[in-house]
Design a protein around this motif. Sequence first.
Motif: not given
Ligand SMILES: [Zn+2]
Length: 219
Positions: A71-76, A79-81
């Motif tokens: 889970r990407c904290p920046d863009c939620a 598929d990355h993070g």
């Molecule tokens: Zn992101």
Amino acid sequence: MTPLAMMADSAEVLARPDLGEHLLTPLERERAGRFRLESSRADFVAAHLLVRECAARLLGLPVAGLTLLQRCPDCARDDHGKPYLAEHPEAQVSLSHGRGVVAAAAGLQPVGVDVEQPSKGTAAEVMERVLSAGELRRVREHAEPDRAFLRLWVRKEAMVKLGRTTLDTLTEIDLSGLELDGSPLRGRYGDLHLLDWEDELRGAAVGVVSTEAPRVEQL
Ligand SMILES: [Zn+2]
């Protein structure tokens, strides 16, 4: 519980029948399928399997029961993070892949891992972008600057993975007081325990960072 780190050849991970691609989520399989190079695909898959093995050993659980999500904290997006385990969100996991080589770490405390392979003659701009003034001096004075740079780079990249810094603020972290020669090496930076080593056979350096001293196991 001591955080656990592992490093292996992608091929040896993929040769383990209990660590097959059946363990991957549909999203991981889809992401693996985006690689153009078969070897890059294999490294991605092996890293995603090794981190499961690492977490399973840490938690004393069967590897088949662990679902790896991101889970990407920046863009939620997912598929990355930062990776995590669906069934055990209290566990912290980290993974890294190079060319034919992978590393993973798991702990109940923050943990980050990075594996890198040397590139001849790292550009000065690259070094200046990631090293503090003191570190730059240490690397330039070193008999093998590329090798010295790699040791600092895996430590700092592991700190990025742990979430302590970002690629944009790496020069603010100053590890110039730490040893650069010897393998493995253990060091401290504030509350963090650093462990890194050179694997001559695989031609790679690995860095592990956690708030407790990590241990290493073989696959
Ligand atoms: Zn992101």
